[in-house]
Design an enzyme around this catalytic site. Structure first.
Site, PDB file in Angstrom:
ATOM      1  N   ASP A 530     -37.687-136.482  53.656  1.00 38.96           N
ATOM      2  CA  ASP A 530     -37.081-137.721  54.055  1.00 38.96           C
ATOM      3  C   ASP A 530     -35.400-137.248  53.527  1.00 38.96           C
ATOM      4  O   ASP A 530     -35.064-136.503  53.015  1.00 38.96           O
ATOM      5  CB  ASP A 530     -37.263-138.771  53.238  1.00 38.96           C
ATOM      6  CG  ASP A 530     -37.114-138.651  51.666  1.00 38.96           C
ATOM      7  OD1 ASP A 530     -37.355-137.591  51.153  1.00 38.96           O
ATOM      8  OD2 ASP A 530     -36.600-139.585  50.977  1.00 38.96           O
ATOM      9  N   GLU A 531     -34.520-138.084  54.109  1.00 36.85           N
ATOM     10  CA  GLU A 531     -33.014-138.127  53.900  1.00 36.85           C
ATOM     11  C   GLU A 531     -32.572-136.663  53.936  1.00 36.85           C
ATOM     12  O   GLU A 531     -31.902-136.306  52.958  1.00 36.85           O
ATOM     13  CB  GLU A 531     -32.872-138.707  52.600  1.00 36.85           C
ATOM     14  CG  GLU A 531     -32.937-139.936  52.457  1.00 36.85           C
ATOM     15  CD  GLU A 531     -32.906-140.776  51.057  1.00 36.85           C
ATOM     16  OE1 GLU A 531     -32.628-142.069  51.172  1.00 36.85           O
ATOM     17  OE2 GLU A 531     -32.806-140.152  50.050  1.00 36.85           O
TER      18      GLU A 531
END
Length: 847
Positions: A530-531
C-alpha cells in the site's frame, strides 16, 4: 561484538565526539530546566499565502532564569506528524530532517535571555484535533555533545488511569476553533453532557441468562437446578490428545471449573455434521458434553463454558448451545513497526483472542520506523533497524521518529528474536489461531533500506562487493525526488533490482523456517503493497521496465506485487496485501488464492474496493476504519487518543452495529459528518455468489507507546468486532444491487439494533472481570452526566459500571442516583476490579 557495538565503538573513537564535561553538563542542565509547551491554536485560521487548508499550533519555550555559562549554539529536534510548510520563530530556523523529525536551529548571533519566552508558530497542513498528536521527547543537540531530552517533554503515566499522558501539551478547550476544519464538518466533541444524552438513547440492560460473547447461533437455558461445577469436573477427550486443548482447559480452571472433580465433562472431536470451528455444548445434571468437528470447535466450546461458568459463579443453569462462526476469518492486526510491543504483550493478546474466538493474528513486523523481527541471515535488520536514536549518520540506529527520543533506550525500540516469534506461533497454534506475518513493501520500507545500506557499507569496506550488492535495496543512481504520505523521501524498495527479490525470498524463507521450528507451517505472508510513493522515475535500473510499461512508472508497483505473489504461490503460500495496492494488479496475473484487506473508508473507497476484489474471487477481509481501525479515537474529543484521518470516533456501538454483508446499508448507522446526507455509491455492484471472508481489527501504533495503551484502544471494541465476525446482525437488510441508503434509513431495523445493543452491552459488562483476570487494561469509558434543576445525573456506557463524583474541593463519592449539587462537578468511572479509573470529566449547570 555485535554490529551495533562495533559501530558505537568506532564513533566513540572519533575525537570530535568526545564531549568536554563542562559543556555537556551545561547542555544537560539547560535540557532539564527549559520550559516547553505545545498548544493547538486553531484548525481553521487565515492561512499564509500559498498554504491551503492549514492549521496553527505553537511551541512556547521558556528560558530558565539561570542559563548555563558554557551553553553554546544548539539545535532543538522534535517530532510533528503533519507537514509544516511554514515555521515562524525569532530565534530559530526550521528544517525538515525526514518523516516527522523536525529541526530548529538557533540562528547565528542569537543570545538567549534568562526568563524569556519564545513562541514558535507551526503552520501545518491538515488538522490537529487531539492532544495525542503531540509527540514526546523533544531534545537538544550541540556539536560534540550527547543529545539530551528536554525534561518537560517526557511522557508520564497517570496513576489513576494507568495511561501515558503528555503534560507539555496544552489543554484543548476552544471547541469553536478546534473541533472542526470547516463549516461542512458537523462533528461535535463528545462532552459529558452529550454523552449523557447519547447513552440515554442507547439503554443497556444488565446481563441475565446466557452471557456468552460472541453470541452463539442458538443458546437455550432450560428448567432445572443449576449444575454445580465448583467442585470440578472429570474431563475426557475423544478424538484428540487433551494436551491440544491445554490453554482452553486452563481458562476453564481460571473461571473456577478445575479438572479435579467427579462430574463428567466429555469432549468428542470429529463430528462430521458440524461446521468447521462449530460445536454443541450441553450442561445438565448428569454432566457436560461437548461435540465439535475439530480442535477449534472444542476450544470454542470450552471458552463459552468458561464465560458462562464465571458469570454464574460455577453454578450453571442447564444449557444447550449450537454454535458456529458466521465468517471463517476473524482477525486482529497489531503494528509493531511504528512503536514496538513485545512478546509478553502479544502472548496476552493471543489468549484474549482465543477467549473471544478470534482466529487470525496479523503481525505487522516492519515499517519505516522500525524492523521488528530477527532474520539470522541479515542481522543488521534487527540490530540497527529496530532502534531509533540521535545518530544523523544512521550507523548505530535509525532516526528517532514519532517522539522516540535521542538515546535509544525508550520502550518503543526492540524486536522479536527468533525464539520470541516461535513462542508466539506456538502459543497461537495451541489456541487454533493462525499467525500471519507482514512485511510492508515496496513502500514503508525505510528501516530495511537503512539497515541494508549499513550492511552494504560494511561488506564494501571489507572488499566483498558482490556480497555487498546482494541485498542492496536501492539504486544509488536514482535521482527521483518524492515524499511518501508519511513524509519520507527514502522509504521505497527499488522494484527493478534483483537484490530486492532476493531480499523478499530470504525474509519469507526465514519466517517459514521459524514456523517450522514451531511445528506450524506458514500459510499466509502479507506483503502490504500500500501507499507506494514510486521512487523510480529517474532510476537507471528501472528505465527499461518503465519503457516496457508504456513509460508508466506507476505500473511498476502492480508488476512487483504480481511477481512476489507468484513467488509466494510457488512456495505454497497465500499472498496477502492491502486493497489499494492489490486492486491495481491484473487478476489474470495473480494467483487464485489471494487475501486482500479492504482499508478504504466507508463513505469513500471501501465499497468500490470490496466489491471489486470480491468479484475477482479473492479472500476479502474488511479492515475498514469505520469497523476496525482501533487506533482511531473512541469518540471525538481532544482527550481521546489516536489518529483521526479516517474517522473522528469509532465507538463500541458503531463496531457492534456494522453490517458486513451489506456495505451500502451502513450509511444508515454511520454518519458522514463531512458530507451530510450524501449516500454511498454502490459501484461496482457485488456479483451474486460472493461474500466477505471476514473482518479484522487494526491497531496502528503511531501514537501508542505503552502496552496499557494497546489494551485501552483494543478493548472493549475488539469484543464488538468478535461479535460481528461470529454472529449475524439481524438488523441487516438483504443486499440489493444498486440500492443506496441515507442516515437513519428505515430499511435498517432500528428496533432490532437497539435490542441487540442492550443485550450485547450487558454481556460486555459480564466480561470485564475476565479481562481484569487476564491483565487486560480495557478502556474505562468516562460517564455521561448533566446538572438539571440543581441535581447531578449520570449514566455509563455499560451497565453496572461504578461512577464517582467530586464537587469542587470535595472528595470522591460513589454515585448512587441523582444528587443535589452546587457548582461544577468532576466525575469518573472505575474498572470492574476498582483498580483503574476513566479520565475525569467535568459538568456545570446550564446557564
Amino acid at each position: 561484538m555485535t554490529i551495533t557495538a562495533m559501530a558505537a565503538a568506532l564513533l566513540a573513537a572519533v575525537p570530535a565526539c568526545a564531549a568536554q564535561a563542562p559543556a555537556q553538563a551545561a547542555l544537560d542542565r539547560f535540557a532539564d530546566t527549559l520550559g516547553y509547551r505545545l498548544t493547538m491554536v486553531d484548525n481553521g485560521p487565515d492561512c499564509p499565502a500559498g498554504i491551503d487548508g492549514c492549521f496553527l499550533a505553537t511551541i512556547t519555550l521558556t528560558v530558565p532564569d539561570t542559563i548555563p555559562a558554557d551553553l553554546g549554539r544548539f539545535s532543538l529536534y522534535f517530532s510533528f506528524v503533519n507537514r509544516l510548510p511554514r515555521v515562524e520563530s525569532d530565534i530559530f530556523d526550521h528544517k525538515l530532517i525526514n518523516g516527522d523529525l523536525q529541526q530548529l536551529i538557533l540562528k547565528p548571533g542569537v543570545t538567549l535571555k534568562p526568563g524569556a519566552r519564545h513562541e514558535i508558530k507551526l503552520w501545518g497542513v491538515g488538522s490537529n484535533f487531539s492532544k495525542a498528536f503531540g509527540m514526546p521527547n523533544a531534545y537538544l543537540v550541540a556539536d560534540g555533545l550527547q543529545a539530551r531530552t528536554i525534561a518537560a517533554t517526557r511522557p508520564v503515566i497517570d496513576p489513576d488511569t494507568g495511561l501515558e499522558i503528555l503534560p507539555f501539551v496544552a489543554p484543548m478547550t476552544d471547541e469553536a476553533k478546534l473541533a472542526v476544519k470547516s463549516d461542512a464538518d458537523k462533528t461535535r466533541w463528545l462532552t459529558a453532557e452529550r454523552a449523557f444524552d447519547l447513552q440515554a438513547a442507547r439503554p443497556a440492560a444488565a446481563a441475565t441468562g446466557v452471557v456468552i460473547l460472541p453470541a452463539p447461533a442458538k443458546a437455550t437455558q432450560t428448567k432445572g437446578r443449576p449444575v454445580d461445577l465448583t467442585a470440578g469436573v472429570a474431563l475426557t477427550v475423544e478424538g484428540a490428545d487433551r494436551t491440544a486443548l491445554a490453554p482452553a482447559i486452563a481458562a476453564l480452571a481460571n473461571a473456577g471449573v478445575a479438572d479435579t472433580g467427579k462430574l463428567p465433562l466429555t469432549i468428542r472431536i470429529g463430528a462430521a455434521s458440524l461446521a468447521p470451528e462449530g460445536y454443541t455444548l450441553d450442561v445438565a445434571a448428569k454432566g457436560v458434553t461437548i461435540a465439535a468437528k475439530d480442535l477449534a470447535g472444542a476450544n470454542n466450546a470450552l471458552r463459552s463454558l468458561a464465560q458462562q461458568a464465571a458469570f454464574e459463579k460455577g453454578r450453571v443453569t442447564p444449557l444447550h448451545v449450537e454454535d458456529a462462526p458466521l465468517y471463517p476469518y476473524r482477525g486482529l492486526h497489531l503494528d509493531l513497526g511504528r512503536n514496538f510491543h513485545g512478546r509478553d504483550q502479544i502472548l496476552k493478546l493471543v489468549e484474549a483472542m482465543a477467549a473471544y474466538k478470534l482466529n487470525k493474528l496479523h503481525l505487522h513486523l516492519a515499517e519505516d520506523e522500525g524492523w521488528r523481527i530477527e532474520i539470522p541471515a541479515l542481522p543488521e535488520l534487527a540490530e540497527i533497524g529496530s532502534k531509533r536514536c540521535h545518530d544523523p549518520s544512521e550507523q548505530t540506529c535509525i532516526l528517532p521518529q514519532l517522539g522516540a527520543g535521542p538515546d535509544g533506550t525508550s520502550g518503543v525500540n526492540g524486536y522479536l528474536t527468533t525464539a520470541d516469534y516461535v513462542a508466539i506461533v506456538k502459543a497461537a497454534a495451541a489456541r487454533q489461531i493462525e499467525v500471519i506475518p507482514s512485511i510492508d513493501m515496496p513502500g514503508h520500507s525505510r528501516a530495511a533500506i537503512k539497515a541494508m545500506e549499513l550492511r552494504h557499507a560494511r561488506l564494501t569496506a571489507a572488499g566483498k562487493k558482490a556480497e555487498a550488492d546482494a541485498y542492496r535495496l536501492i539504486d544509488p543512481a536514482d535521482t527521483t525526488q518524492y515524499r511518501s504520505i508519511q513524509n519520507y523521501d527514502d522509504n521505497t524498495l527499488n522494484v527493478c533490482l534483483p537484490a530486492t527479490y532476493r531480499f523478499v525470498d530470504t525474509v519469507v524463507d526465514a519466517l517459514a523456517d521459524m514456523h517450522r521450528q514451531a511445528g506450524v507451517p506458514l500459510k499466509t505472508f502479507h506483503l502490504g503493497a500500500d501507499e507506494t510513493a514510486g521512487a523510480w522515475v529517474n532510476s537507471p535500473a528501472c528505465k527499461a521496465m518503465i519503457a516496457e510499461n508504456g513509460g508508466k512508472s506507476g505500473e511498476l508497483t502492480p508488476r512487483f506485487i504480481e511477481r512476489v505473489t507468484a513467488s509466494l504461490a510457488a512456495k505454497g503460500l497465500r499472498a496477502g496485501g492491502w486493497s489499494d495496492g492489490m486492486g491495481h494488479t491484473q487478476t489474470a496475473n495473480m494467483p487464485k488464492d489471494v487475501q486482500t484487506n479492504i482499508w478504504g473508508v466507508l463513505h469513500t473507497g471501501a465499497i468500490r474496493e470490496a466489491h471489486d476484489q470480491m468479484n475477482r474471487g479473492w479472500l476479502t477481509v474488511l479492515s475498514i476504519p469505520d469497523l476496525g481501525y482501533f487506533d482511531m479515537p473512541y469518540a471525538p474529543h481532544p482527550d481521546e487518543g489516536g489518529y483521526d484521518w479516517a474517522s473522528r470516533g469509532v465507538d463500541v456501538h458503531q463496531v457492534f452495529g456494522f453490517m458486513p454483508d451489506n456495505l451500502p446499508a451502513n450509511a444508515a448507522t454511520i454518519r458522514n459528518t463531512r458530507a451530510e446526507g450524501q449516500p454511498i455509491e454502490d459501484k461496482p455492484l457485488l456479483e451474486p455468489g460472493h461474500r466477505v471472508a471476514g473482518v479484522q481489527a487494526q491497531l496502528w501504533s503511531e501514537t501508542i507507546r505503552t502496552d496499557a495503551q494497546v489494551d485501552y484502544m483494543l478493548f472493549p471494541r475488539l469484543l464488538a468486532l468478535a461479535e460481528r465476525g461470529w454472529s449475524a446482525a439481524p438488523w441487516t437488510p438483504a443486499y440489493q444491487a444498486g440500492a443506496s441508503y441515507q442516515w437513519n434509513d428505515s430499511r435498517v431495523d432500528a428496533a432490532k439494533l437497539a435490542a441487540g445493543w442492550s443485550d450485547f452491552a450487558g454481556r460486555v459488562a459480564a466480561q470485564f472481570p475476565l479481562l481484569d483476570a487476564m491483565g487486560v487494561a480495557y478502556r474505562v469509558a468516562p460517564p455521561g452526566a448533566r446538572i438539571a434543576n440543581g441535581k447531578l445525573e449520570a449514566n455509563s456506557e455499560f451497565p453496572g459500571t461504578a461512577i464517582e463524583y467530586r464537587p469542587t474541593g470535595g472528595t470522591w463519592t460513589r454515585y448512587a442516583g441523582p444528587v443535589a449539587v452546587t457548582g461544577p462537578v468532576d466525575l469518573r468511572t472505575r474498572s470492574a476490579d476498582g483498580k483503574r479509573a476513566s479520565r475525569t470529566v467535568r459538568v456545570e449547570a446550564a446557564k
